[in-house]
Design a protein around this motif. Structure first.
Motif, PDB file in Angstrom:
ATOM      1  N   LEU A  91      70.302 -14.245 -21.470  1.00  0.00           N
ATOM      2  CA  LEU A  91      68.831 -13.766 -20.390  1.00  0.00           C
ATOM      3  C   LEU A  91      67.846 -13.359 -21.644  1.00  0.00           C
ATOM      4  O   LEU A  91      66.773 -13.464 -21.271  1.00  0.00           O
ATOM      5  N   ALA A  92      68.148 -12.842 -22.759  1.00  0.00           N
ATOM      6  CA  ALA A  92      67.110 -12.577 -23.702  1.00  0.00           C
ATOM      7  C   ALA A  92      66.469 -13.558 -24.076  1.00  0.00           C
ATOM      8  O   ALA A  92      65.116 -13.497 -24.179  1.00  0.00           O
ATOM      9  N   GLY A  93      67.028 -14.764 -24.504  1.00  0.00           N
ATOM     10  CA  GLY A  93      66.513 -15.870 -24.880  1.00  0.00           C
ATOM     11  C   GLY A  93      65.795 -16.734 -23.865  1.00  0.00           C
ATOM     12  O   GLY A  93      64.487 -16.955 -24.018  1.00  0.00           O
ATOM     13  N   ILE A  94      66.381 -16.622 -22.424  1.00  0.00           N
ATOM     14  CA  ILE A  94      65.458 -16.949 -21.548  1.00  0.00           C
ATOM     15  C   ILE A  94      64.365 -16.413 -21.275  1.00  0.00           C
ATOM     16  O   ILE A  94      63.408 -16.928 -20.958  1.00  0.00           O
ATOM     17  N   ALA A  95      64.281 -15.127 -21.497  1.00  0.00           N
ATOM     18  CA  ALA A  95      63.280 -14.219 -21.263  1.00  0.00           C
ATOM     19  C   ALA A  95      62.163 -14.537 -22.104  1.00  0.00           C
ATOM     20  O   ALA A  95      60.686 -14.517 -21.951  1.00  0.00           O
ATOM     21  N   ARG A  96      62.268 -14.592 -23.611  1.00  0.00           N
ATOM     22  CA  ARG A  96      61.466 -15.060 -24.433  1.00  0.00           C
ATOM     23  C   ARG A  96      60.907 -16.376 -24.050  1.00  0.00           C
ATOM     24  O   ARG A  96      59.475 -16.541 -24.304  1.00  0.00           O
ATOM     25  N   LYS A  97      61.376 -17.448 -23.656  1.00  0.00           N
ATOM     26  CA  LYS A  97      61.112 -18.681 -23.352  1.00  0.00           C
ATOM     27  C   LYS A  97      59.865 -18.501 -22.338  1.00  0.00           C
ATOM     28  O   LYS A  97      58.766 -18.873 -21.936  1.00  0.00           O
ATOM     29  N   ALA A  98      60.270 -17.908 -21.329  1.00  0.00           N
ATOM     30  CA  ALA A  98      59.445 -17.594 -19.934  1.00  0.00           C
ATOM     31  C   ALA A  98      58.307 -16.682 -20.349  1.00  0.00           C
ATOM     32  O   ALA A  98      57.281 -16.989 -19.820  1.00  0.00           O
ATOM     33  N   ALA A  99      58.203 -15.743 -21.239  1.00  0.00           N
ATOM     34  CA  ALA A  99      57.111 -15.164 -21.704  1.00  0.00           C
ATOM     35  C   ALA A  99      56.203 -15.877 -22.397  1.00  0.00           C
ATOM     36  O   ALA A  99      55.015 -15.991 -21.973  1.00  0.00           O
ATOM     37  N   LYS A 100      56.457 -16.867 -23.242  1.00  0.00           N
ATOM     38  CA  LYS A 100      55.636 -17.833 -23.796  1.00  0.00           C
ATOM     39  C   LYS A 100      54.944 -18.569 -22.790  1.00  0.00           C
ATOM     40  O   LYS A 100      53.645 -18.756 -22.847  1.00  0.00           O
ATOM     41  N   ASP A 101      55.535 -19.222 -21.716  1.00  0.00           N
ATOM     42  CA  ASP A 101      55.006 -20.191 -20.720  1.00  0.00           C
ATOM     43  C   ASP A 101      53.940 -19.397 -20.054  1.00  0.00           C
ATOM     44  O   ASP A 101      53.257 -19.950 -19.501  1.00  0.00           O
ATOM     45  N   ALA A 102      54.431 -18.097 -19.747  1.00  0.00           N
ATOM     46  CA  ALA A 102      53.608 -17.248 -18.541  1.00  0.00           C
ATOM     47  C   ALA A 102      52.523 -16.503 -19.365  1.00  0.00           C
ATOM     48  O   ALA A 102      51.410 -16.154 -18.817  1.00  0.00           O
ATOM     49  N   CYS A 103      52.376 -16.265 -20.610  1.00  0.00           N
ATOM     50  CA  CYS A 103      51.625 -15.320 -21.313  1.00  0.00           C
ATOM     51  C   CYS A 103      50.323 -16.462 -22.005  1.00  0.00           C
ATOM     52  O   CYS A 103      49.284 -15.869 -22.053  1.00  0.00           O
ATOM     53  N   LEU A 104      50.725 -17.374 -22.543  1.00  0.00           N
ATOM     54  CA  LEU A 104      49.789 -18.081 -23.631  1.00  0.00           C
ATOM     55  C   LEU A 104      48.719 -18.737 -22.573  1.00  0.00           C
ATOM     56  O   LEU A 104      48.955 -19.091 -21.527  1.00  0.00           O
ATOM     57  N   TRP A 105      47.439 -18.453 -23.117  1.00  0.00           N
ATOM     58  CA  TRP A 105      46.160 -18.821 -22.400  1.00  0.00           C
ATOM     59  C   TRP A 105      46.135 -18.082 -21.071  1.00  0.00           C
ATOM     60  O   TRP A 105      45.450 -18.439 -20.146  1.00  0.00           O
ATOM     61  N   ASP A 106      46.775 -16.905 -20.946  1.00  0.00           N
ATOM     62  CA  ASP A 106      46.886 -16.028 -19.744  1.00  0.00           C
ATOM     63  C   ASP A 106      47.008 -16.805 -18.349  1.00  0.00           C
ATOM     64  O   ASP A 106      46.300 -16.481 -17.349  1.00  0.00           O
ATOM     65  N   GLN A 107      47.949 -17.557 -18.379  1.00  0.00           N
ATOM     66  CA  GLN A 107      48.027 -18.557 -17.252  1.00  0.00           C
ATOM     67  C   GLN A 107      47.085 -19.185 -16.764  1.00  0.00           C
ATOM     68  O   GLN A 107      47.010 -19.613 -15.415  1.00  0.00           O
ATOM     69  N   ALA A 108      46.033 -19.452 -17.452  1.00  0.00           N
ATOM     70  CA  ALA A 108      44.988 -20.105 -17.046  1.00  0.00           C
ATOM     71  C   ALA A 108      45.003 -21.967 -17.201  1.00  0.00           C
ATOM     72  O   ALA A 108      44.104 -22.616 -16.616  1.00  0.00           O
ATOM     73  N   ALA A 109      46.048 -22.384 -17.838  1.00  0.00           N
ATOM     74  CA  ALA A 109      46.390 -23.717 -17.768  1.00  0.00           C
ATOM     75  C   ALA A 109      47.292 -24.259 -16.605  1.00  0.00           C
ATOM     76  O   ALA A 109      47.975 -23.399 -15.873  1.00  0.00           O
ATOM     77  N   CYS A 110      46.767 -25.423 -16.299  1.00  0.00           N
ATOM     78  CA  CYS A 110      47.839 -25.862 -15.091  1.00  0.00           C
ATOM     79  C   CYS A 110      49.242 -26.048 -15.287  1.00  0.00           C
ATOM     80  O   CYS A 110      50.005 -25.809 -14.512  1.00  0.00           O
ATOM     81  N   SER A 111      49.592 -26.020 -16.596  1.00  0.00           N
ATOM     82  CA  SER A 111      51.313 -26.096 -16.826  1.00  0.00           C
ATOM     83  C   SER A 111      51.698 -24.689 -17.149  1.00  0.00           C
ATOM     84  O   SER A 111      52.780 -24.467 -17.564  1.00  0.00           O
ATOM     85  N   SER A 112      51.005 -23.622 -16.753  1.00  0.00           N
ATOM     86  CA  SER A 112      51.484 -22.285 -17.195  1.00  0.00           C
ATOM     87  C   SER A 112      52.385 -21.928 -15.878  1.00  0.00           C
ATOM     88  O   SER A 112      52.414 -22.297 -14.904  1.00  0.00           O
ATOM     89  N   LEU A 113      53.509 -21.062 -16.391  1.00  0.00           N
ATOM     90  CA  LEU A 113      54.419 -20.660 -15.496  1.00  0.00           C
ATOM     91  C   LEU A 113      54.000 -19.692 -14.426  1.00  0.00           C
ATOM     92  O   LEU A 113      53.667 -18.679 -14.934  1.00  0.00           O
ATOM     93  N   HIS A 114      54.303 -19.901 -13.176  1.00  0.00           N
ATOM     94  CA  HIS A 114      54.036 -19.042 -12.118  1.00  0.00           C
ATOM     95  C   HIS A 114      55.035 -18.346 -11.471  1.00  0.00           C
ATOM     96  O   HIS A 114      55.204 -17.030 -11.403  1.00  0.00           O
ATOM     97  N   THR A 115      56.119 -19.022 -11.351  1.00  0.00           N
ATOM     98  CA  THR A 115      57.293 -18.522 -10.547  1.00  0.00           C
ATOM     99  C   THR A 115      58.668 -19.159 -11.405  1.00  0.00           C
ATOM    100  O   THR A 115      58.747 -20.293 -11.524  1.00  0.00           O
ATOM    101  N   LEU A 116      59.475 -18.185 -11.385  1.00  0.00           N
ATOM    102  CA  LEU A 116      61.000 -18.636 -12.352  1.00  0.00           C
ATOM    103  C   LEU A 116      62.021 -18.620 -11.332  1.00  0.00           C
ATOM    104  O   LEU A 116      62.187 -17.396 -10.686  1.00  0.00           O
TER     105      LEU A 116
END
Length: 881
Positions: A257-282
């Motif tokens: 779960l720690a590894g999954i959390a690091r991956k999710a944090a990267k996709d949800a945080c970079l560019w503050d979710q302003a990109a179309c490919s940013s993660l919204h719901t997991l």
């Protein structure tokens, strides 16, 4: 001071535009189309790469200007801005751009000229749309830059309309582009400006002069441009989009779960979710519904640490009051739901850095952005289709934590919900080079494809090839200097021949003059058997692939099929083309390959043939003879099932075929294709062809047969073979004297194919194929010259001893007194020949041929040709005429 407008090479400050001014700008853009269309692709890529490198050094003028400007004008934090700027040299890397063109355009050379497309009866050409309007959104500045780059690569004039809420980075970039663009071709075909969005009169005016539009922004902006654009203007809309993630059980086992959390944090945080490919719901996939709460709550605890760690490295950007309010509203809603046992959440409260909310309701949620992630759980993947379908048209990326099989399942289960991309969780924002974007390849939308129906005839191809070579190759420019433009076949037949010494003198490493462009993305081969004077030939990637596919066709036409296991017995290494090309060609057939080669001891090779139940072999006849002799000497000792022999590089006569069939009963013996390293594959055999008879690859080769006076022979008469490669453009081979004798066969093949038949009858007297070696007459002459007692008058007689090649060298002594020490002189001649011909030395070593008989005779004893007084240097008795 950064100016806010850039118009075709000129920077200025201008914020207000009138309809008349935009009309004038559009007219100017249209007038610039021919200039950028004529630009060389290599030049465009080179300039873009140089421009990207200006942003590599953090202390460089343009990098510092961009950093300072962006920190003041956009909301991202300084570290995020720096990370974004680090991507520019990577995006504009030369090899990255070329790879992208190859992957997105499929036929990138079609941007330069009309090209053949496999299976299509004609040619296709990709031409620029003309003027492309790029409408930028205010979120990630790299998006509008990338859009303009696509327009430049496809040779369009580009007009960039910036968002009023965006940055002026594009103005900084165009100044850098102007600095690197020595010819001013690219920088003068770009305009960057801004006007207040929603002004239909202004937008209509610019659209009148646009041939295509890329709109990056909200739904209203996309629909507005589609409504206003003329019917002949293509409008592509990108955005707004939302993206989600999926976690399978396999990923939890692999990463925790720690590894999954690091991956999710990267996709949800970079560019503050302003990109179309940013993660919204997991979404977590867990079949047991009773485990949902425990699983997701465990994840949320790990997510708190992962999001906090990410915040330390790449902090959240500046937030507006409205954005802060949205985050607070999301947290308050989660707090209320928690009181009802319907949710859990973790956050950076009282700071707004990040928020992770678990909702038991599996309905999809669009994040308020700025690092707010929703987490949910469902029993199975198929449930997501129902949950996501209401957002069809707005979904972009599915970020999957799972195996490739699970990523494939995700695509098949959710494509109808409207997903446009499947990526690994943790890499949702990276984007693989050459991936489609929102369901299309954007570069393809920036060109028009035009077909020239019906393939060009030989005269068309020859005319174009000669003009291409004359224009691009320094050698051919000199070589054809006195030749007129090709209008008829007779004009072509008056062109000077390409001789072997021309290839030797005008190819690397001595000179690149035979080439029409810089060497890149291709392969070199050595042509010829003497290591003293090798010729090097170059094939670009596409030419080599085409050649190998032709070889594959030749094998299958000769009988190779899906039931065969074929052993490649050619010799590998030393820049020889045979083994490598054959191996690649076999991969294009239905057969299974066993790439043995011929350097191993024969007993090892036979063991491989037995172990893999090999049914077909391909190689030099000399080596296959050696293999057959080994098997014949041990009759009954080996369990071989060879039913097909494919040979190349040497002549195979009746005696050899007879011996093959004695050792391998009922074996079929076929040519692997008539080919040379210089010109490529010229002919192929069907199952009706025998001996030296081949079908011509008429679509890619033009063949002539000429007599001693260099005139065309009559149909059926023997002549010297001259070949022109119709598809080889990077190192054109035009009217090349291959060194073989042959003739046209004046009947249609029983197989029914319409490709003309020709027959190879042997070598002319400058090069000898014998026992696996290429022995040049020049080699023997040089060797004789190093033996003091011998003259330079000699003759080589090639013959068969049973089924093996053999040869004798008859040479005149300088003086009759030297005849008393023939043995010593003979040993010296053999020593000199083998010292300067690695091919022959290797054939002796492998036992493919015995050392030649040397006959030393008195001066003047070799028979001369009465008409010329010359000695016939080679007599090949293997060939029955």
């Amino acid at each position: 001071m950064i100016k806010n407008t850039y118009i075709f090479g000129k920077s200025l400050n201008k914020s207000l535009w009138t309809e008349k001014e935009l009309e004038k700008l559009g007219q100017e853009a249209q007038s610039l189309k021919p200039c950028i269309k004529a630009a060389n692709r290599d030049y465009i890529v080179e300039i873009l790469a140089k421009t990207g490198n200006l942003f590599k050094d953090k202390n460089s003028k343009y990098r510092k200007a961009a950093s300072e400007h962006l920190e003041k004008n956009i909301s991202f934090s300084a570290p995020v801005i720096e990370k974004s700027l680090d991507l520019i040299p990577e995006i504009l890397d030369k090899q990255t751009l070329l790879k992208r063109m190859n992957l997105e355009m499929f036929l990138p050379y079609a941007m330069e000229t009309a090209v053949e497309r496999r299976g299509y009866d004609g040619l296709v050409r990709a031409v620029p749309r003309g003027v492309v309007l790029h409408v930028g959104a205010g979120n990630v500045f790299l998006g509008i830059l990338d859009s303009m780059i696509l327009g430049i690569l496809t040779k369009n004039v580009n007009v960039v309309k910036l968002s009023s809420s965006g940055s002026g980075f594009m103005n900084i970039f165009t100044e850098a582009l102007k600095e690197t663009d020595d010819k001013g071709i690219i920088s003068k075909s770009v305009a960057v400006l801004s006007w207040k969005g929603g002004d239909e009169l202004l937008e209509k005016k610019i659209l009148e002069h646009a041939d295509a539009v890329f709109v990056w922004g909200g739904y209203d902006a996309v629909q507005s441009y589609k409504k206003l654009a003329p019917i002949n203007t293509r409008v592509e809309g990108f955005g707004p989009k939302t993206s989600f993630g999926i976690v399978f059980e396999s990923a939890i086992k692999n990463y925790g779960l720690a590894g999954i959390a690091r991956k999710a944090a990267k996709d949800a945080c970079l560019w503050d979710q302003a990109a179309c490919s940013s993660l919204h719901t997991l979404y977590f996939i867990e079949p047991d519904k009773n485990k949902h709460d425990g699983l997701v709550k465990g994840f949320i605890k790990q997510a708190g640490k992962a999001f906090s760690d990410f915040q330390k490295i790449l902090p959240q950007g500046k937030l507006s009051d409205d954005e802060k309010t949205e985050i607070t509203r999301a947290r308050e809603t989660a707090k209320a739901d928690k009181a009802l046992a319907a949710a859990e959440y973790e956050s950076s409260f009282p700071k707004t850095d990040w928020t992770v909310i678990y909702e038991k309701d599996p309905a999809y949620r669009i994040s308020p952005l700025n690092r707010v992630l929703y987490v949910k759980a469902v029993e199975k993947l198929e449930n997501l289709k129902t949950l996501l379908t209401p957002y069809k048209g707005y979904l972009q990326t599915a970020g999957v934590a799972g195996s490739i099989t699970e990523r494939k399942k995700t695509l098949e289960a959710l494509y109808d919900a409207g997903i446009a991309r499947v990526a690994k969780l943790g890499r949702m924002l990276e984007g693989a080079n050459g991936s489609p974007h929102d369901g299309i390849f954007p570069m393809m939308a920036l060109v028009n494809w035009i077909g020239i129906e019906e393939k060009p005839g030989h005269l068309d191809k020859l005319t174009e090839l000669v003009e291409h070579a004359r224009e691009k190759s320094p050698f051919y420019k000199r070589h054809f200097a006195q030749s007129r433009k090709i209008i008829t076949i007779e004009d072509f037949r008056k062109l000077p021949f390409l001789e072997k010494h021309h290839v030797l003198e005008n190819t690397p490493p001595d000179s690149p003059d035979l080439l029409t462009s810089k060497v890149r993305r291709g392969i070199f081969f050595a042509s010829g058997g003497s290591t003293g004077q090798p010729k090097y030939v170059f094939y670009d990637q596409h030419e080599y692939d085409h050649t190998c596919r032709m070889l594959a066709f030749a094998y299958e036409t000769g009988g190779l099929n899906e039931n065969d296991v074929i052993a490649n017995l050619f010799v590998a290494g030393n820049l020889w083309s045979s083994w490598l090309s054959v191996e690649k060609a076999i991969a294009y057939t239905k057969a299974i390959s066993v790439p043995i080669g011929s350097h191993l001891p024969v007993e090892n090779i036979v063991r491989y043939l037995e172990d893999f139940n090999v049914t077909a072999v391909i190689g030099l006849p000399s080596f296959i003879i050696k293999l057959a002799e080994y098997v014949d000497a041990r009759r009954g000792g080996h369990r071989l099932c060879i039913k097909k022999i494919f040979y190349g590089g040497e002549y195979v006569g009746d005696e050899m075929i007879k011996f093959f069939r004695k050792v391998f009963p009922d074996v079929s013996v076929r040519s692997a294709g008539y080919a040379t390293a210089d010109a490529g594959v010229v002919g192929f055999q069907c199952e009706e062809c025998s001996k030296g008879v081949h079908h011509l690859f008429a679509f890619s080769q033009y063949v002539e047969f000429i007599d001693a006076d260099k005139k065309p022979v009559h149909l059926g008469e023997t002549g010297e073979l001259i070949v022109t490669g119709l598809t080889k453009r990077h190192m054109p081979i035009i009217r090349y004297r291959v060194g073989d004798l042959g003739r046209w066969v004046n009947h249609q093949c029983k197989c029914g194919r319409k490709e003309p038949l020709f027959e190879i009858l042997g070598r002319i007297d400058d090069r000898i194929h014998v026992g696996g070696a290429h022995l040049f007459v020049h080699d023997i002459q040089e060797a004789a010259g190093r033996v003091p007692e011998l003259s330079l008058n000699f003759q080589v007689v090639v013959y068969k001893t049973g089924h093996r090649d053999a040869f004798k060298i008859i040479v005149e002594a300088k003086n009759e007194k030297h005849l008393r020490c023939k043995e010593k002189i003979s040993e010296g001649l053999i020593r000199e020949i083998t010292a300067h011909c690695e091919d022959l030395k290797e054939s002796f070593k492998l036992g493919l041929i015995d050392k030649p008989e040397i006959e030393i005779i008195k001066p003047g004893s070799i028979e001369r040709i009465a008409r010329t007084g010359k000695i016939r240097k080679v007599i090949d008795k293997r060939i029955k005429r």
